[in-house]
Enzyme design. Structure first.
Site, short mmCIF file in Angstrom:
data_model
loop_
_atom_site.label_atom_id
_atom_site.label_comp_id
_atom_site.label_asym_id
_atom_site.label_seq_id
_atom_site.Cartn_x
_atom_site.Cartn_y
_atom_site.Cartn_z
N HIS A 40 4.65 4.14 3.84
CA HIS A 40 5.48 3.30 2.95
C HIS A 40 6.81 3.99 2.60
O HIS A 40 7.30 3.87 1.48
CB HIS A 40 4.73 2.95 1.65
N ASN A 89 -0.89 -4.69 -0.85
CA ASN A 89 -0.24 -4.96 0.44
C ASN A 89 -0.12 -6.47 0.62
O ASN A 89 -0.74 -7.23 -0.11
CB ASN A 89 -1.07 -4.40 1.60
N HIS A 105 0.02 4.75 -8.39
CA HIS A 105 -1.31 5.34 -8.27
C HIS A 105 -2.35 4.29 -8.67
O HIS A 105 -2.35 3.84 -9.83
CB HIS A 105 -1.39 6.57 -9.20
FE1 HDD Z 1 -1.80 3.57 0.13
C1 HDD Z 1 1.36 4.54 -0.60
C2 HDD Z 1 -0.98 0.31 -0.58
C3 HDD Z 1 -4.86 2.53 1.30
C4 HDD Z 1 -2.74 6.78 0.44
N1 HDD Z 1 -0.14 2.61 -0.46
C5 HDD Z 1 1.07 3.19 -0.73
C6 HDD Z 1 2.01 2.20 -1.13
C7 HDD Z 1 1.36 0.99 -1.11
C8 HDD Z 1 0.01 1.26 -0.70
C9 HDD Z 1 1.93 -0.35 -1.47
C10 HDD Z 1 3.46 2.45 -1.47
C11 HDD Z 1 3.66 2.69 -2.93
C12 HDD Z 1 5.13 2.83 -3.23
O1 HDD Z 1 5.86 1.85 -3.06
O2 HDD Z 1 5.52 3.93 -3.61
N2 HDD Z 1 -2.71 1.77 0.38
C13 HDD Z 1 -2.24 0.57 -0.06
C14 HDD Z 1 -3.28 -0.43 0.09
C15 HDD Z 1 -4.35 0.19 0.64
C16 HDD Z 1 -4.01 1.58 0.81
C17 HDD Z 1 -3.17 -1.88 -0.32
C18 HDD Z 1 -5.69 -0.40 1.01
C19 HDD Z 1 -6.50 -0.84 0.17
N3 HDD Z 1 -3.48 4.47 0.79
C20 HDD Z 1 -4.65 3.89 1.20
C21 HDD Z 1 -5.63 4.90 1.47
C22 HDD Z 1 -5.05 6.11 1.21
C23 HDD Z 1 -3.69 5.82 0.79
C24 HDD Z 1 -7.04 4.63 1.95
C25 HDD Z 1 -5.60 7.50 1.30
C26 HDD Z 1 -6.84 7.81 1.27
N4 HDD Z 1 -0.84 5.34 0.03
C27 HDD Z 1 -1.44 6.54 0.14
C28 HDD Z 1 -0.51 7.70 -0.12
C29 HDD Z 1 0.81 6.98 -0.48
C30 HDD Z 1 0.45 5.51 -0.33
C31 HDD Z 1 -0.46 8.71 0.96
C32 HDD Z 1 2.06 7.41 0.25
C33 HDD Z 1 3.15 7.53 -0.78
C34 HDD Z 1 2.45 7.38 -2.05
O3 HDD Z 1 1.12 7.19 -1.85
O4 HDD Z 1 2.97 7.44 -3.15
O5 HDD Z 1 -0.99 8.47 -1.16
#
Ligand code: HDD
Length: 677
Positions: free
Chosen positions: A74, A147, A338
């Site tokens: 993202h 999402n 978060h």
């Molecule tokens: Fe995630 C970012 C949505 C599964 C780990 N995620 C992130 C963002 C969105 C989502 C919208 C961007 C937030 C922003 O604009 O700063 N993610 C989802 C959805 C998921 C999902 C709807 C399924 C249900 N994500 C998911 C899993 C993991 C992560 C299973 C890790 C185990 N996601 C992250 C992250 C991020 C992230 C690596 C990257 C940047 C951040 O968090 O701030 O922690």
């Protein structure tokens, strides 16, 4: 700034951090007035630069450290401020104040994003879109990190690094950027069949939205609502855009990556600047605890959705985005979401994907925002006060006065003091849990294909064709023939004809087994069944000097009253002269304008002498027609449609009665595209 925004508590808080340098004198970061900013201090005009030039060193050092790591997923996003208002009291299901007190307007900050591409990639890549909302509630920040696709690739968060590694550019050569059309991704797909459902969505039109304003949002994971009596319910969150959910065509999406890689950013920014505030209703699907096992899938499995026909979405309220950011880095880049940021009345389930998320988001901010104090960054601060014994760490801004920084204490009367649940302290839901320590997945998670087939069954003819085209493009780009074959064999489990068609297109053998007996469909999944509206649609008005002034003016006035957004295109930018002294201002010429930037075209008049312009218009119309967009013409403009034989085709409007013409055009634009053309 409107009164609406002034009322917003978050905006007031941010105001205290805003600085406007305009009209001010220049200083160093120490406040020292600077007398010279273009010449470094040297020993003689041609001599060496001197170490003592603190201004030079400060300026360069700050610049050298301007970048922070982009988000691991993202990375490319765009955000706006707004507010959420509640339509109905939901206290039957939850005690969360934002969902029970209809008198409150909650400030929100929403960041939309692509998942795969780097920060500088294009907006219209085929990808899921992030839809993350921070509600600044008086009980603390609540983040709904959603999402635009209701399911996910994997069931257990331990596989998240694998799926992300697979879809990102390949590690040896960093190719391709912002695209899943490569061997690693499809190798992962074929060998991790739980992602079949999500991949169907990624190959569908949902992955190339027309606008952030025209896509749904889904919390994906099953969360929990808890009411004041402690009763709990399973809950799935849905954002429903008031304008309906609509998509680009794949050809448009590809062209836009060159014509306007900021297409979605521009669209959102401009809509808000115009006062066309994007609106999304927030709904929930609620399942009673006793009904947990009544579905043919597991509620804890994030690769499944609950069909809306089985559990209707209850609309709770509406979010309106009313203000663009003042500074991209300070707000959009530094915002930290978060899923674990919840308020009393909202809780988690044992969905193993959600549980992994609860760890990952805080962890990633530590490296991205450089330490544990990112909650103090203005965009991340709650609007309610916060007190605890956490201290120090990089970039600590709070000056905690007093000597006590531990609990329990007597020196500060044992404060800050925990708050009992009945007075608002968060209490985790007392779920009964039992089981052995084990690394295994429940059998109820193993049906990977039924809902993928349901999705396929729910698609209209054009939507199905687009899915086949997308598979054929993506898998066609895969170099390894075995990976191509494995995918055809996998998707044969979703639909045999789908797999056979793909196999033909990409030159591998048709599947020898497979097929599905699932006949279920969910009409709510087809975008063709969503609300349709002409509001905020961009119309290209192609016009040259000598146009019928009163006629065109009356048409444009009517369209504007209906919320359409006309943009004037002519040979040259600037004034275009019509009859009866009507003048229009062309803001685009044919070098800046391209049909993929518009939802519809109104052909008024070609040029009497600029043949290159006319040739470009012919291409423009041809492309708009191919992309099934509404095309209207009056007067001399009609001849242009004759040339290309468009007359009387669906969505081509040439009524001689002008009120009729203007009105029929609006109705046609509201249909988004004319697939029956
Ligand atoms: Fe995630 C970012 C949505 C599964 C780990 N995620 C992130 C963002 C969105 C989502 C919208 C961007 C937030 C922003 O604009 O700063 N993610 C989802 C959805 C998921 C999902 C709807 C399924 C249900 N994500 C998911 C899993 C993991 C992560 C299973 C890790 C185990 N996601 C992250 C992250 C991020 C992230 C690596 C990257 C940047 C951040 O968090 O701030 O922690």
């Amino acid at each position: 700034m409107t009164d609406k925004q002034k009322d917003n508590e978050k905006d007031e808080q941010l105001e205290s951090f805003r600085v406007n340098d305009k009209g001010k004198y220049m200083t160093t970061n120490q406040g020292l007035k600077v007398s010279e900013d273009e010449l470094s201090l040297t020993a003689g005009v041609r001599g060496p630069t001197l170490m003592e030039d603190f201004h030079f060193r400060e300026k360069l050092t700050h610049f050298d450290n301007e970048r922070i790591p982009e988000r691991v997923v993202h990375a490319r996003g765009f955000a706006a401020h707004g507010e959420f208002e509640l339509y109905q009291d939901m206290s039957r299901y939850t005690k969360a104040k934002i969902f029970t007190d209809t008198s409150i307007k909650t400030p929100v900050f929403v960041r939309f994003s692509t998942v795969n591409g780097a920060r500088g990639s294009g907006d219209t890549a085929r990808d899921a879109r992030g839809f993350a909302t921070k509600f600044y509630t008086e009980q603390g920040n609540y983040d709904l990190v959603a999402n635009n696709i209701p399911v996910f690739f994997i069931q257990d968060g331990i596989k998240f690094p694998d799926v992300v590694h697979a879809f990102k550019p390949e590690p040896h050569n960093d190719i391709p950027q912002a695209s899943t059309a490569h061997d690693n991704f499809w190798d992962f797909v074929a060998n991790n069949p739980e992602n079949a459902h999500m991949v169907m969505w990624i190959m569908s039109d949902r992955a190339i939205p027309r606008s952030f304003r025209m896509m749904e949002g889904f919390g994906v994971n099953t969360f929990r609502f808890v009411n004041a009596t402690g009763e709990a319910f399973f809950v799935k969150f849905h954002w429903k855009p008031k304008l309906g959910a609509h998509s680009l065509t794949w050809e448009e999406a590809q062209k836009l990556m060159g014509v306007d890689p900021d297409f979605h950013r521009n669209d959102l920014w401009n809509a808000i600047e115009r006062g066309d505030y994007p609106e999304f209703e927030l709904g929930v699907q609620i399942v009673n605890e006793k009904d947990e096992f009544t579905f043919d899938f597991d509620l804890l499995d994030a690769t499944k959705l609950i069909p809306e026909e089985e559990v209707p979405v209850i609309i709770m309220g509406k979010m309106t985005l009313t203000k663009n950011v003042d500074n991209f880095f300070a707000e959009t880049e530094q915002v930290a979401f978060h899923p674990g940021n919840v308020v009393p009345g909202i809780d988690f389930t044992n969905d193993p994907l959600l549980q992994a998320r609860l760890f990952s988001y805080i962890d990633t901010q530590l490296i991205r925002l450089g330490g544990p104090n990112f909650h103090e960054i203005p965009i991340n601060r709650p609007i309610c006060p916060f007190y605890n014994n956490q201290r120090e760490g990089y970039h600590r801004m709070t000056i905690n006065v007093g000597r006590v920084n531990y609990h329990r204490n007597s020196l500060a009367g044992n404060t800050p003091a925990p708050v009992p649940p009945e007075e608002g302290g968060y209490k985790h839901y007392e779920e009964k849990v039992e089981g052995r320590t084990i690394r295994a997945r429940s059998k109820s998670f193993t049906d990977f294909f039924s809902q993928a087939t349901m999705f396929w069954n729910s698609m209209s003819g054009p939507e199905r064709k687009h899915i086949i085209d997308a598979f054929s493009f993506e898998l066609g780009k895969v170099k390894n023939k075995s990976v191509r074959q494995q995918n055809v064999d996998l998707f044969a489990n979703v639909d045999l004809e789908l797999a056979e068609t793909i196999a033909r297109n990409i030159g591998v053998s048709p599947p020898t087994s497979g097929g599905s007996t699932v006949t279920k469909s969910s009409p709510a999944l087809s975008q063709l069944n969503m609300p349709m509206s002409a509001k905020t649609r961009k119309v290209a008005i192609i016009v040259s000097d000598g146009f019928n002034g009163p006629l065109v003016k009356s048409v444009l006035d009517y369209w504007k009253s209906k919320g359409l957004v006309p943009e004037i295109i002519s040979e040259d930018q600037g004034k275009v002269q019509g009859t009866k002294n009507v003048q229009l201002e062309a803001t685009q010429n044919v070098y800046t304008a391209d049909s993929v930037l518009y939802d519809a075209v109104y052909m008024v008049r070609g040029s009497s002498d600029d043949m290159a312009f006319n040739q470009k218009i012919a291409n423009f119309l041809d492309e708009a027609f191919r992309h099934k967009k509404t095309i209207g013409a009056t007067g001399q403009g009609v001849q242009w449609l004759n040339v290309n034989n468009f007359i009387n085709k669906p969505g081509v409007i040439t009524d001689e009665n002008i009120p009729n013409f203007a009105n029929r055009f609006v109705e046609a634009v509201a249909q988004h595209r004319h697939w029956d053309r």
